[in-house]
Scaffold this motif. Sequence first.
Motif, PDB file in Angstrom:
ATOM      1  N   LYS A  69       0.882  -1.307  -0.059  1.00 29.72           N
ATOM      2  CA  LYS A  69      -0.048   0.135   0.039  1.00 29.72           C
ATOM      3  C   LYS A  69       0.685   1.280   0.245  1.00 29.72           C
ATOM      4  CE  LYS A  69      -3.251   2.653   2.739  1.00 29.72           C
ATOM      5  NZ  LYS A  69      -3.697   2.629   4.392  1.00 29.72           N
ATOM      6  N   LYS A  70       2.026   1.347   0.748  1.00 29.30           N
ATOM      7  CA  LYS A  70       2.662   2.391   0.962  1.00 29.30           C
ATOM      8  C   LYS A  70       3.449   2.631  -0.239  1.00 29.30           C
ATOM      9  CE  LYS A  70       2.688   4.912   3.882  1.00 29.30           C
ATOM     10  NZ  LYS A  70       1.671   6.129   4.151  1.00 29.30           N
ATOM     11  N   CYS A  71       3.956   1.418  -0.881  1.00 33.56           N
ATOM     12  CA  CYS A  71       4.717   1.571  -2.284  1.00 33.56           C
ATOM     13  C   CYS A  71       3.931   2.305  -3.309  1.00 33.56           C
ATOM     14  CB  CYS A  71       5.334   0.117  -2.498  1.00 33.56           C
ATOM     15  SG  CYS A  71       6.485  -0.297  -1.512  1.00 33.56           S
ATOM     16  N   LYS A  72       2.702   1.878  -3.223  1.00 29.57           N
ATOM     17  CA  LYS A  72       1.746   2.112  -4.262  1.00 29.57           C
ATOM     18  C   LYS A  72       1.516   3.615  -4.172  1.00 29.57           C
ATOM     19  CE  LYS A  72      -0.617  -2.128  -5.621  1.00 29.57           C
ATOM     20  NZ  LYS A  72      -1.820  -2.746  -5.534  1.00 29.57           N
ATOM     21  N   GLU A  73       1.362   4.041  -2.928  1.00 30.00           N
ATOM     22  CA  GLU A  73       1.138   5.479  -2.786  1.00 30.00           C
ATOM     23  C   GLU A  73       2.457   6.546  -3.022  1.00 30.00           C
ATOM     24  OE1 GLU A  73       1.271   8.207   1.548  1.00 30.00           O
ATOM     25  OE2 GLU A  73       0.192   6.198   1.493  1.00 30.00           O
ATOM     26  N   LEU A  74       3.644   5.799  -2.843  1.00 30.80           N
ATOM     27  CA  LEU A  74       4.701   6.340  -3.154  1.00 30.80           C
ATOM     28  C   LEU A  74       5.012   6.521  -4.724  1.00 30.80           C
ATOM     29  CD1 LEU A  74       7.423   7.806  -2.310  1.00 30.80           C
ATOM     30  CD2 LEU A  74       8.419   5.514  -2.166  1.00 30.80           C
ATOM     31  N   MET A  75       4.517   5.424  -5.405  1.00 32.17           N
ATOM     32  CA  MET A  75       4.593   5.442  -6.814  1.00 32.17           C
ATOM     33  C   MET A  75       3.594   6.535  -7.329  1.00 32.17           C
ATOM     34  SD  MET A  75       6.936   3.468  -7.924  1.00 32.17           S
ATOM     35  CE  MET A  75       8.104   3.673  -6.219  1.00 32.17           C
ATOM     36  N   GLN A  76       2.397   6.616  -6.680  1.00 24.48           N
ATOM     37  CA  GLN A  76       1.416   7.702  -7.088  1.00 24.48           C
ATOM     38  C   GLN A  76       1.664   9.072  -7.084  1.00 24.48           C
ATOM     39  OE1 GLN A  76      -2.480   7.284  -5.045  1.00 24.48           O
ATOM     40  NE2 GLN A  76      -3.402   8.506  -6.514  1.00 24.48           N
ATOM     41  N   LEU A  77       2.492   9.317  -6.124  1.00 21.57           N
ATOM     42  CA  LEU A  77       3.243  10.631  -5.681  1.00 21.57           C
ATOM     43  C   LEU A  77       4.438  10.910  -6.575  1.00 21.57           C
ATOM     44  CD1 LEU A  77       3.569  10.664  -1.994  1.00 21.57           C
ATOM     45  CD2 LEU A  77       2.017  12.088  -3.082  1.00 21.57           C
ATOM     46  N   MET A  78       4.935   9.798  -7.281  1.00 22.46           N
ATOM     47  CA  MET A  78       5.911  10.036  -8.379  1.00 22.46           C
ATOM     48  C   MET A  78       4.944   9.991  -9.678  1.00 22.46           C
ATOM     49  SD  MET A  78       8.790   7.551  -6.725  1.00 22.46           S
ATOM     50  CE  MET A  78      10.089   8.145  -7.548  1.00 22.46           C
ATOM     51  N   ASP A  79       3.993  10.175  -9.801  1.00 19.59           N
ATOM     52  CA  ASP A  79       2.897  10.181 -11.117  1.00 19.59           C
ATOM     53  C   ASP A  79       3.207   9.115 -11.693  1.00 19.59           C
ATOM     54  OD1 ASP A  79       1.794  12.505 -10.734  1.00 19.59           O
ATOM     55  OD2 ASP A  79       3.462  13.589 -11.154  1.00 19.59           O
ATOM     56  N   TYR A  80       3.734   7.595 -11.241  1.00 22.27           N
ATOM     57  CA  TYR A  80       3.914   6.464 -12.006  1.00 22.27           C
ATOM     58  C   TYR A  80       5.008   6.495 -12.878  1.00 22.27           C
ATOM     59  CZ  TYR A  80       0.215   4.742  -9.246  1.00 22.27           C
ATOM     60  OH  TYR A  80      -0.942   4.304  -8.186  1.00 22.27           O
ATOM     61  N   ALA A  81       6.245   7.343 -12.357  1.00 25.59           N
ATOM     62  CA  ALA A  81       7.185   7.722 -13.513  1.00 25.59           C
ATOM     63  C   ALA A  81       8.258   8.103 -12.813  1.00 25.59           C
ATOM     64  CB  ALA A  81       6.915   8.855 -14.344  1.00 25.59           C
ATOM     65  N   PRO A  82       8.830   7.118 -12.141  1.00 30.02           N
ATOM     66  CA  PRO A  82       9.800   7.264 -11.063  1.00 30.02           C
ATOM     67  C   PRO A  82      11.170   7.653 -11.765  1.00 30.02           C
ATOM     68  CG  PRO A  82       9.081   5.137 -10.619  1.00 30.02           C
ATOM     69  CD  PRO A  82       8.381   5.754 -12.091  1.00 30.02           C
ATOM     70  N   HIS A  83      11.615   7.252 -12.919  1.00 31.12           N
ATOM     71  CA  HIS A  83      12.926   8.164 -13.457  1.00 31.12           C
ATOM     72  C   HIS A  83      12.649   9.581 -13.799  1.00 31.12           C
ATOM     73  CE1 HIS A  83      15.972   8.618 -16.698  1.00 31.12           C
ATOM     74  NE2 HIS A  83      16.612   8.023 -15.883  1.00 31.12           N
ATOM     75  N   ASP A  84      11.550   9.958 -14.250  1.00 33.64           N
ATOM     76  CA  ASP A  84      11.032  11.170 -14.377  1.00 33.64           C
ATOM     77  C   ASP A  84      11.487  12.171 -13.065  1.00 33.64           C
ATOM     78  OD1 ASP A  84      10.296  10.427 -16.806  1.00 33.64           O
ATOM     79  OD2 ASP A  84       8.238  10.999 -16.620  1.00 33.64           O
ATOM     80  N   LEU A  85      11.229  11.817 -12.318  1.00 40.73           N
ATOM     81  CA  LEU A  85      11.521  12.447 -10.801  1.00 40.73           C
ATOM     82  C   LEU A  85      12.998  12.944 -10.667  1.00 40.73           C
ATOM     83  CD1 LEU A  85       9.842  13.647  -8.740  1.00 40.73           C
ATOM     84  CD2 LEU A  85      10.189  11.977  -6.998  1.00 40.73           C
ATOM     85  N   MET A  86      13.862  11.962 -11.327  1.00 40.85           N
ATOM     86  CA  MET A  86      15.274  12.147 -11.218  1.00 40.85           C
ATOM     87  C   MET A  86      15.560  13.605 -11.918  1.00 40.85           C
ATOM     88  SD  MET A  86      16.035   9.487  -9.536  1.00 40.85           S
ATOM     89  CE  MET A  86      14.518   9.459  -9.017  1.00 40.85           C
ATOM     90  N   GLN A  87      14.860  14.180 -12.636  1.00 40.57           N
ATOM     91  CA  GLN A  87      15.125  15.763 -12.931  1.00 40.57           C
ATOM     92  C   GLN A  87      14.563  16.691 -11.986  1.00 40.57           C
ATOM     93  OE1 GLN A  87      17.498  15.882 -15.404  1.00 40.57           O
ATOM     94  NE2 GLN A  87      17.562  13.698 -15.321  1.00 40.57           N
ATOM     95  N   ALA A  88      13.828  16.185 -10.978  1.00 43.11           N
ATOM     96  CA  ALA A  88      13.182  17.048 -10.168  1.00 43.11           C
ATOM     97  C   ALA A  88      13.736  18.427  -9.762  1.00 43.11           C
ATOM     98  CB  ALA A  88      12.611  16.416  -9.069  1.00 43.11           C
ATOM     99  N   GLU A  89      13.192  19.412  -9.601  1.00 43.89           N
ATOM    100  CA  GLU A  89      13.510  20.648  -8.780  1.00 43.89           C
ATOM    101  C   GLU A  89      13.233  20.605  -7.571  1.00 43.89           C
ATOM    102  OE1 GLU A  89      15.368  22.853 -10.579  1.00 43.89           O
ATOM    103  OE2 GLU A  89      15.219  21.827 -12.393  1.00 43.89           O
ATOM    104  N   GLU A  90      13.783  21.565  -6.632  1.00 48.32           N
ATOM    105  CA  GLU A  90      13.449  21.437  -5.286  1.00 48.32           C
ATOM    106  C   GLU A  90      12.094  21.739  -5.057  1.00 48.32           C
ATOM    107  OE1 GLU A  90      14.600  20.643  -1.463  1.00 48.32           O
ATOM    108  OE2 GLU A  90      15.941  20.806  -3.027  1.00 48.32           O
ATOM    109  N   GLN A  91      11.194  22.284  -5.473  1.00 47.63           N
ATOM    110  CA  GLN A  91       9.864  22.597  -5.410  1.00 47.63           C
ATOM    111  C   GLN A  91       8.919  21.182  -5.461  1.00 47.63           C
ATOM    112  OE1 GLN A  91      11.405  24.329  -7.624  1.00 47.63           O
ATOM    113  NE2 GLN A  91      10.101  24.269  -9.515  1.00 47.63           N
ATOM    114  N   ASP A  92       9.534  20.317  -6.423  1.00 49.08           N
ATOM    115  CA  ASP A  92       8.918  18.932  -6.941  1.00 49.08           C
ATOM    116  C   ASP A  92       8.908  17.848  -5.665  1.00 49.08           C
ATOM    117  OD1 ASP A  92       8.503  19.966  -9.459  1.00 49.08           O
ATOM    118  OD2 ASP A  92      10.634  19.431 -10.003  1.00 49.08           O
ATOM    119  N   TYR A  93       9.681  18.165  -4.701  1.00 52.26           N
ATOM    120  CA  TYR A  93       9.846  17.200  -3.760  1.00 52.26           C
ATOM    121  C   TYR A  93       8.582  17.778  -2.561  1.00 52.26           C
ATOM    122  CZ  TYR A  93      14.025  15.732  -5.517  1.00 52.26           C
ATOM    123  OH  TYR A  93      15.268  15.340  -6.459  1.00 52.26           O
TER     124      TYR A  93
END
Length: 189
Positions: A69-93
């Motif tokens: 459940k928590k992993c799915k919640e985390l993936m949802q927060l990552m918009d189901y695109a974990p690698h895309d978040l690797m380009q995140a800016e500070e406000q994205d966190y």
Amino acid sequence: TEYFKFCPVFSKDLKQLLDEKYLEYNKSEFFIETDPIQIPKCFEEKEDIEIAGFLAASLAWGQRPTIIKKCKELMQLMDYAPHDLMQAEEQDYERFCNFIHRTFNSYDCVYFLKSLANIYRHHGGLETVFTRAYQKHQDMFEVLKEWYSVFTSLPAEARVLRHIANVEKGSAAKRVNMFLRWMVRHDGE
């Protein structure tokens, strides 16, 4: 297979039985539904699989339904695109400010994400970090020491370090090793 050659206790019959059971039970329908490995299996791109797998393995303590459940919640927060978040800016966190799993809080989550971003931006990704370390050392203890050094290279509050396996301090690195097993396993599909 090599082990059976040198161990007279095991017979060919036992090896055959174990091989048959492996083929019988190494099927996703026996475990995927109730196992956190389902998280990386949601993805097709190598980087998404690695990141989702690492995060799922990192959160894999407690009851399986809660972990999933928590992993799915985390993936949802990552918009189901974990690698895309690797380009995140500070406000994205900021979207992770309420994420908590047991003692793993939002600060820990953001640190993990920033550390992963650092690994993908500056070290070639998770596979590259582990592969280079193994090619250099040929020893998993040394590989895990190097992994720890790379993963913790960003400044951190001391409390986050308890969530990161340090083999030099006696950690068995169970979750990191589980992640590595997930990345190399072949499920009878």
